[in-house]
Design a protein around this motif. Structure first.
Motif, PDB file in Angstrom:
ATOM      1  N   ARG A 135     -13.027   0.670 -23.278  1.00 25.11           N
ATOM      2  CA  ARG A 135     -13.649   0.925 -24.570  1.00 25.11           C
ATOM      3  C   ARG A 135     -13.126   2.241 -25.126  1.00 25.11           C
ATOM      4  O   ARG A 135     -13.067   3.243 -24.429  1.00 25.11           O
ATOM      5  N   TYR A 136     -12.734   2.198 -26.384  1.00 23.00           N
ATOM      6  CA  TYR A 136     -12.142   3.362 -27.025  1.00 23.00           C
ATOM      7  C   TYR A 136     -13.195   4.172 -27.760  1.00 23.00           C
ATOM      8  O   TYR A 136     -14.182   3.646 -28.255  1.00 23.00           O
TER       9      TYR A 136
ATOM     10  N   LEU B  81     -15.191   2.950 -31.517  1.00 24.36           N
ATOM     11  CA  LEU B  81     -14.200   2.250 -32.323  1.00 24.36           C
ATOM     12  C   LEU B  81     -14.587   0.798 -32.496  1.00 24.36           C
ATOM     13  O   LEU B  81     -15.032   0.129 -31.581  1.00 24.36           O
TER      14      LEU B  81
ATOM     15  N   VAL C  97     -13.258  -3.156 -33.410  1.00 22.88           N
ATOM     16  CA  VAL C  97     -12.095  -3.950 -33.032  1.00 22.88           C
ATOM     17  C   VAL C  97     -11.826  -4.960 -34.141  1.00 22.88           C
ATOM     18  O   VAL C  97     -12.709  -5.704 -34.525  1.00 22.88           O
TER      19      VAL C  97
ATOM     20  N   ASP D 143      -3.731  -1.004 -30.582  1.00 22.83           N
ATOM     21  CA  ASP D 143      -3.631  -1.296 -29.157  1.00 22.83           C
ATOM     22  C   ASP D 143      -2.622  -2.428 -28.968  1.00 22.83           C
ATOM     23  O   ASP D 143      -2.813  -3.534 -29.490  1.00 22.83           O
TER      24      ASP D 143
ATOM     25  N   SER E 107      -4.306  -5.431 -26.513  1.00 25.76           N
ATOM     26  CA  SER E 107      -5.370  -6.248 -27.101  1.00 25.76           C
ATOM     27  C   SER E 107      -4.955  -6.781 -28.466  1.00 25.76           C
ATOM     28  O   SER E 107      -5.606  -7.673 -29.009  1.00 25.76           O
TER      29      SER E 107
ATOM     30  N   THR F  75      -5.057  -5.282 -31.364  1.00 25.85           N
ATOM     31  CA  THR F  75      -6.123  -4.978 -32.320  1.00 25.85           C
ATOM     32  C   THR F  75      -5.878  -3.629 -32.973  1.00 25.85           C
ATOM     33  O   THR F  75      -5.256  -2.732 -32.393  1.00 25.85           O
ATOM     34  N   ASP F  76      -6.390  -3.494 -34.206  1.00 30.28           N
ATOM     35  CA  ASP F  76      -6.436  -2.203 -34.879  1.00 30.28           C
ATOM     36  C   ASP F  76      -7.777  -1.570 -34.555  1.00 30.28           C
ATOM     37  O   ASP F  76      -8.830  -2.175 -34.778  1.00 30.28           O
ATOM     38  N   ASN F  77      -7.748  -0.353 -34.023  1.00 29.89           N
ATOM     39  CA  ASN F  77      -8.959   0.243 -33.450  1.00 29.89           C
ATOM     40  C   ASN F  77      -9.396   1.504 -34.173  1.00 29.89           C
ATOM     41  O   ASN F  77      -9.744   2.500 -33.551  1.00 29.89           O
TER      42      ASN F  77
END
Length: 468
Positions: free
Chosen positions: A20-21, A33, A35, A408, A411, A413-415
């Motif tokens: 987890r960010y 963040l 997702v 990322d 994943s 994804t833009d976080n």
């Protein structure tokens, strides 16, 4: 070459939740963040974000080779049927569509003795149709072919080497057999009082022979891949001779070997660029006892260091997880960046003091440039999950006073947007975090401290705010 590895698959991925960010705005403010799925592909992105400056942006050079090598999966148990089956699998599994376009034959393909004319002869049992027939088959499906030899009397498996036969063998491999790449090993070295030259001289012999053969034939020169195991500081000289140079000894199908190679490369990954790529040896993704997370870390390091990506897996039994890793186009895009050819380098070692030489606990925090932004790699070298954290300006490629969008690359994804710091919770044991940071404009006004890097932070009136 390496020792024979047993056929195996990646261990199943753990059931634990993914890392987890957290974006850290200041020491007092943090925000979890979100997702969101991204709609862009790095492979098709050509624009640079504002503020990303690349002095080498005008240079388009040789990219790292991608493809397959027979040694790690098959050792000497090779033949023309196996090579053709592997060629077809590279096509049918979609690997050629994303850049894996070399099929490289390693040691043990020849007879034990040269013929009466002095030429290397393909093994008549294993390759009854001959090498030209085989390379024509490989070329007919749009792939390229690589062959193997040695700078000594013999190869590492004691088949004929190329010492004192460089020009003859360069002509054989390229013109007569039709190969596009030569992997050149460093076994069976002649006595010093015979060669009167160092390793550089023995490799120069073949480099010159390849160049001369190319000029004589009018064909492009074979890709020259120097397999010298990191002997005698090749990062200083091998770039003069070939397109890649081995940085270490052979890889093994386990985390200890991968970690050791990462550790060694932390001290000279800076030497890689378009002129020649540091070769970290073949990919063990899908071999041995690497876990899913370890295999991801392995693939990320090789890609971010711009190493050749040569699969050493039994493709006929490759699992979906093996293919998922090998076909991560966002990570591959970093490896195949046509604008920036330099590798990532450490900006902090983490669990050890900076510049520590530790085979089992290499540097943890790495960064580098790409045409689309700053790339960051965080490695959890511990045997248990770990929280990881860094200040953005620890990386030399980050601009102070700016904020960065976070992508990322595993994943997909833009976080969110990071200001000043990034932290990631519960990175799996021997796991990796691979991020692309893109400049997203000025950071918010009024943040404290005023300087992310406090050394000699001073007001325009001369007042020293922070530092000595």
């Amino acid at each position: 070459m390496s020792t024979m590895s047993e056929k195996a698959t990646i261990q199943p991925r753990p059931s634990t939740a993914p890392p987890r960010y957290t974006i850290v705005l200041t020491s007092a403010i943090s925000l979890a963040l979100g997702v969101a799925l991204a709609s862009f592909s790095l492979l098709h992105s050509s624009s640079n974000a504002a503020g990303n400056h690349h002095p080498a942006a005008h240079r388009v050079g040789r990219l790292p080779v991608m493809g397959y090598n027979t040694w790690n999966a098959y050792h000497c148990e090779i033949n023309q049927t196996l090579i053709l089956e592997t060629t077809q699998l590279i096509k049918s599994l979609g690997l050629s569509d994303i850049g894996y376009n070399y099929v490289n034959i390693d040691d043990c393909y020849s007879e034990k003795q040269r013929n009466a004319n002095g030429d290397i002869v393909a093994d008549k049992v294993r390759f009854p149709m001959g090498m030209r027939w085989l390379t024509d088959k490989i070329h007919s499906v749009g792939l390229k072919a690589g062959i193997y030899s040695d700078a000594g009397w013999y190869t590492c498996a004691l088949y004929p080497g190329s010492f004192q036969n460089e020009e003859r063998d360069a002509k054989l491999f390229s013109d007569e057999w039709g190969f596009d790449l030569l992997k050149y090993d460093n076994c069976a070295v002649p006595y010093d009082n015979y060669t009167r030259e160092n390793i550089i001289g023995r490799y120069t012999r073949m480099a010159d022979a390849i160049t001369a053969q190319s000029k004589a034939s009018g064909k492009p020169p074979m890709v020259f891949s120097l397999c010298d195991w990191g002997n005698q500081q090749p990062w200083l000289w091998a770039k003069r001779l070939g397109q890649s140079w081995r940085t270490t000894g052979d890889i093994g199908p386990n985390w200890a070997s991968v970690a050791n190679i990462i550790n060694q490369n932390s001290f000279y990954s800076w030497a890689t660029d378009f002129y020649a790529h540091g070769d970290l040896d073949m990919l063990e993704v899908g071999n041995g006892d690497l876990t899913y997370e370890e295999a991801k870390a392995h693939f990320t390091v090789w890609s971010f260091m711009r190493s050749p990506l040569l699969i050493g897996t039994h493709l006929a039994s490759a699992t979906s997880e093996t293919l998922e890793i090998l076909k991560n186009t966002e990570v591959i895009a970093i490896n195949q960046d046509p604008v920036v050819g330099t590798a990532v380098t450490p900006f902090r070692w983490g669990v050890n003091p900076n510049w520590s030489n530790n085979a089992s606990h290499p540097a943890q925090y790495w960064s580098g440039e790409s045409q689309n932004g700053t790339i960051v790699m965080m490695l959890n070298v511990l045997d248990e999950p770990a929280d990881m954290f860094f200040n953005l300006t620890e990386s030399p490629w980050i601009r102070a006073g700016r904020q960065y969008s976070v992508r990322d690359l595993w994943s997909h994804t833009d976080n969110g947007t990071a200001v000043r710091n990034i932290s990631v919770e519960a990175v799996p044991p021997h796991g990796v975090v691979a991020l692309l940071l893109r400049d997203a404009g000025d950071e918010p006004e009024g943040l404290e401290p005023r300087c992310a890097v406090r050394d000699w932070c001073i007001d325009k009136n001369g007042t020293l705010l922070y530092g000595n």
